[in-house]
Design a protein around this motif. Structure first.
Motif, PDB file in Angstrom:
ATOM      1  N   ASP B  49       0.890  -1.097  -0.078  1.00 56.41           N
ATOM      2  CA  ASP B  49       0.008   0.035  -0.061  1.00 56.41           C
ATOM      3  C   ASP B  49       0.919   1.159  -0.141  1.00 56.41           C
ATOM      4  O   ASP B  49       1.768   1.340   0.878  1.00 56.41           O
ATOM      5  N   GLU B  50       0.545   2.243  -0.744  1.00 57.77           N
ATOM      6  CA  GLU B  50       1.250   3.420  -0.840  1.00 57.77           C
ATOM      7  C   GLU B  50       1.549   4.133   0.639  1.00 57.77           C
ATOM      8  O   GLU B  50       2.159   4.984   0.609  1.00 57.77           O
ATOM      9  N   THR B  51       0.140   4.054   1.309  1.00 59.47           N
ATOM     10  CA  THR B  51       0.152   4.966   2.392  1.00 59.47           C
ATOM     11  C   THR B  51       0.813   4.113   3.717  1.00 59.47           C
ATOM     12  O   THR B  51       1.245   4.836   4.881  1.00 59.47           O
ATOM     13  N   ASP B  53       4.129   3.524   4.387  1.00 60.05           N
ATOM     14  CA  ASP B  53       5.459   4.391   5.025  1.00 60.05           C
ATOM     15  C   ASP B  53       5.022   5.414   5.746  1.00 60.05           C
ATOM     16  O   ASP B  53       5.475   5.557   6.716  1.00 60.05           O
TER      17      ASP B  53
END
Lengths: 230, 214
Positions: B49-51, B53
């Motif tokens: 998922d890009e979120t 981090d």
């Protein structure tokens, strides 16, 4: 560095209460009990003199507190404390003459009490020299004083206590002597007979309460020992 | 792994993307095969998922460090300490004073106990006073710093007031306080001594077998 300096300051602040002198301790003790400032000043001055001579200061403070608790006028308290201090100094001289250079406070208090009741410096010295240690001498003098009060006479009382010490009787057993003497007298023995029994180490022949084992307590007998603390 | 262990240093540098020397043909083939396998494994992993981090970093930012561990690290990690030379003798003096006070106690070695004891042992002692007309009776003595209203006696049959107290072995001085104002001695005590204030203190000597009075 700031942190080191702060640490040192904190350490010194923590030490400050413990670094009170004996006089300051007396002052705090008296003020905590609500003694008036003038009386506190008088007693602290006496305590300072006492400390300078190596006399313990706490009995002096306690004597002042005792007077205040009994609602004695401050002037009379000061006079009584001064008299008590004088007796402590005399007791110190007597005890030091017996070879104890730095006597503990309880020994001096007991010696002062004994000398106030007619025991001589020689009496005090005999008990101090017979005792296995200075603290035991204090108990021995208390016992001798109590025996004398029961009619045995200072010479006989000291003879009984020092005899027990020379026989190697534990101090705890010697502390039982006043109660044993009282029990024997309650059974009809004269002070002379009591003295003889104690000289023979005769306390042990009694029941624990001063009665022959198995016998019933006499009508109205009071002040018997209570149960031992578990 | 066993395959990797047999590779030369140059091959390892090649795999790590570092400058490397000429590789023998066989070794180059082998390392290329390994790189291809790694690349294929990476492509087989599901996409993150890009979120993620941002979420992890936010959680780390809100996590408070353990204080003890931080303090311990502060003490244990080597660091440069700069201080004025004057602090060294002051610190040594403070340590000496600390040791001295620790062995001496707040009132010094001369501070005595007014009620000497031979041991921590205590014995229950019963105190009685016949006072049929008293409103209240208290016990005050060397064992409670002469506090007049701390140890009450209980009224019993026949006007006898009594209490039982655990006392350490040794000598104790005391008096009864009747109705908060009259200080009177105990006639059954081992001895009576002048209290220095015009009154009389009662004395009992408590031994291991207890106290026998008249």
């Amino acid at each position: 560095m700031k942190s080191i300096g702060g640490l040192l300051t904190l350490v010194l602040l923590c030490l400050a209460p413990h670094a009170l002198t004996a006089q300051e301790g007396v002052r705090a003790q008296l003020e905590a009990r609500g003694l008036p400032a003038e009386l506190v000043g008088d007693v602290v001055a006496l305590a300072a003199d006492a400390a300078a001579q190596g006399v313990p200061t706490e009995p002096i403070a306690n004597k002042a507190i005792e007077g205040w608790a009994k609602r004695v006028p401050p002037q009379r308290i000061t006079a009584a404390v001064r008299q008590f201090y004088t007796r402590m100094v005399q007791a110190q001289i007597a005890v030091r003459a017996s070879g104890v250079a730095d006597p503990p406070g309880e020994l001096l208090a007991s010696a002062a009490e004994a000398m106030g009741r007619g025991f001589t410096q020689e009496h005090v010295g005999a008990v101090v020299e017979a005792a296995p240690e200075p603290a035991a001498a204090g108990h021995g003098l208390s016992v001798a004083t109590a025996l004398q009060a029961q009619g045995l006479g200072p010479d006989r009382a000291v003879e009984i206590v020092t005899g027990a010490m020379h026989r190697g009787q534990p101090v705890a057993e010697i502390l039982d002597m006043p109660s044993l003497a009282r029990a024997m007298q309650a059974r009809g023995l004269s002070p002379g007979q009591v003295g003889e029994q104690l000289m023979l180490g005769g306390g042990g022949m009694q029941g624990a309460h001063g009665r022959p084992p198995g016998s019933q307590p006499r009508e109205g007998q009071r002040g018997e020992r209570g149960p031992r603390r578990p | 792994m066993s395959e990797g262990n047999r590779l030369s240093q140059n091959a390892h540098r090649y795999l790590d993307g570092e400058p490397h020397g000429e590789l023998p043909e066989a070794e180059r083939v082998q390392t290329d095969r390994l790189l291809e396998a790694v690349r294929a494994y990476g492509e087989s992993l599901p996409a993150l998922d890009e979120t993620l981090d941002d979420a992890v970093l936010a959680a780390v930012r809100h996590r408070r460090p353990a204080r003890r561990r931080t303090g311990w690290r502060w003490l244990m990690e080597p660091r440069e300490v700069r201080m004025r030379p004057i602090w060294a003798p002051l610190a040594a003096a403070a340590a000496v004073v600390l040791l001295w006070v620790g062995t001496r106690g707040p009132l010094g070695p001369e501070a005595p106990a007014l009620t000497p004891t031979v041991a921590a042992d205590t014995v229950f002692v019963r105190f009685e006073l016949m006072a049929p007309n008293a409103r209240d009776v208290w016990l005050a003595g060397s064992f409670n710093d002469w506090r007049a209203e701390q140890l009450p006696l209980a009224a019993g049959a026949g006007g006898v007031w009594s209490t039982t107290l655990a006392l350490p072995l040794g000598e104790h001085q005391y008096q009864f306080v009747v109705d908060g104002e009259r200080w009177i001695p105990d006639p059954t005590a081992h001895a009576q001594v002048d209290d220095g204030f015009g009154g009389t203190n009662s004395v009992i000597v408590v031994g291991p077998k207890g106290v026998v009075r008249s």
